[in-house]
Enzyme design. Structure first.
Site, PDB file in Angstrom:
ATOM      1  CE1 TYR A   1      -1.339 -18.560  47.447  1.00  0.00           C
ATOM      2  CE2 TYR A   1      -1.098 -18.827  49.824  1.00  0.00           C
ATOM      3  CZ  TYR A   1      -0.754 -19.185  48.534  1.00  0.00           C
ATOM      4  OH  TYR A   1       0.173 -20.180  48.329  1.00  0.00           O
TER       5      TYR A   1
ATOM      6  CG  HIS B   1       0.423 -20.729  40.150  1.00  0.00           C
ATOM      7  ND1 HIS B   1       0.010 -21.848  40.829  1.00  0.00           N
ATOM      8  CD2 HIS B   1       0.998 -21.158  39.000  1.00  0.00           C
ATOM      9  CE1 HIS B   1       0.342 -22.925  40.133  1.00  0.00           C
ATOM     10  NE2 HIS B   1       0.939 -22.535  39.022  1.00  0.00           N
TER      11      HIS B   1
HETATM   12  C1  DQA Z   1      -0.700 -21.342  44.375  1.00  0.00           C
HETATM   13  C2  DQA Z   1       0.825 -21.437  44.518  1.00  0.00           C
HETATM   14  C3  DQA Z   1       1.237 -22.814  45.031  1.00  0.00           C
HETATM   15  O1  DQA Z   1       2.639 -22.870  45.178  1.00  0.00           O
HETATM   16  C4  DQA Z   1       0.596 -23.090  46.372  1.00  0.00           C
HETATM   17  O2  DQA Z   1       0.930 -24.397  46.809  1.00  0.00           O
HETATM   18  C5  DQA Z   1      -0.884 -22.887  46.362  1.00  0.00           C
HETATM   19  C6  DQA Z   1      -1.398 -21.706  45.678  1.00  0.00           C
HETATM   20  C7  DQA Z   1      -1.136 -19.914  44.005  1.00  0.00           C
HETATM   21  O3  DQA Z   1      -2.256 -19.741  43.522  1.00  0.00           O
HETATM   22  O4  DQA Z   1      -0.369 -18.956  44.196  1.00  0.00           O
HETATM   23  O5  DQA Z   1      -1.641 -23.636  46.971  1.00  0.00           O
HETATM   24  O6  DQA Z   1      -1.111 -22.211  43.347  1.00  0.00           O
END
Ligand code: DQA
Length: 153
Positions: A27, A104
């Protein structure tokens, strides 16, 4: 009277309040306020106004979507894990009836199998994943085009 349709609601779901504590390899190590700051800058350049919302409560997220048509002209949605199973959020998004792009940070296609599933399939203009914060800029650009908004500060 002039009316501009340039307001984008940028919605983050569960666990985004602690984004800076989540795996930096996945992230990027930044927090939600820094992410929102970058999104707002990108939006301004595109001539869009942003309103931000985050909650860890699925009910609050649905209720925000109920109000969304009064607050915004388009939506950027990153619902986190709800993306993969919450039909309630999908129904609320459909009810909002606004042009929406799903974003995402991570590449959901190349992680766990269950992350490939999105309840928003068929409801969104596009799904952008794996581009980090830059994915939000792409989402905003797509929405600016859809709203007929060009240029900004
Ligand atoms: C997410 C991807 C999802 O699978 C995960 O549960 C998240 C973050 C992303 O931004 O990559 O909480 O949405």
């Amino acid at each position: 009277m002039t009316s501009t349709h340039n307001r984008v609601a940028v919605l983050h779901g569960v666990n985004f309040d602690v984004l800076e504590r989540r795996d930096p390899e996945v992230y990027g190590g930044i927090g939600l306020s820094e992410l929102e700051r970058r999104i707002e800058l990108a939006a301004r350049e595109l001539g869009l106004e942003t309103i931000f919302f985050q909650t860890n409560s699925e009910g609050e997220f649905a209720e925000y979507l109920h109000r969304a048509p009064e607050l915004a002209d388009a939506i950027v949605i990153n619902a986190g894990a709800w993306t993969h199973y919450s039909r309630a959020i999908a129904d609320a998004l459909e009810l909002a009836g606004l042009p929406t792009v799903e974003v995402h940070l991570s590449d959901v296609e190349s992680r766990d199998d269950w992350r490939r599933v999105s309840v928003f399939d068929g409801l969104v203009l596009a799904k952008i994943s794996g581009k980090g914060p830059g994915g939000y800029r792409d989402a905003l650009a797509a929405l600016a085009e859809r709203l007929g908004v060009s240029g900004g500060a």
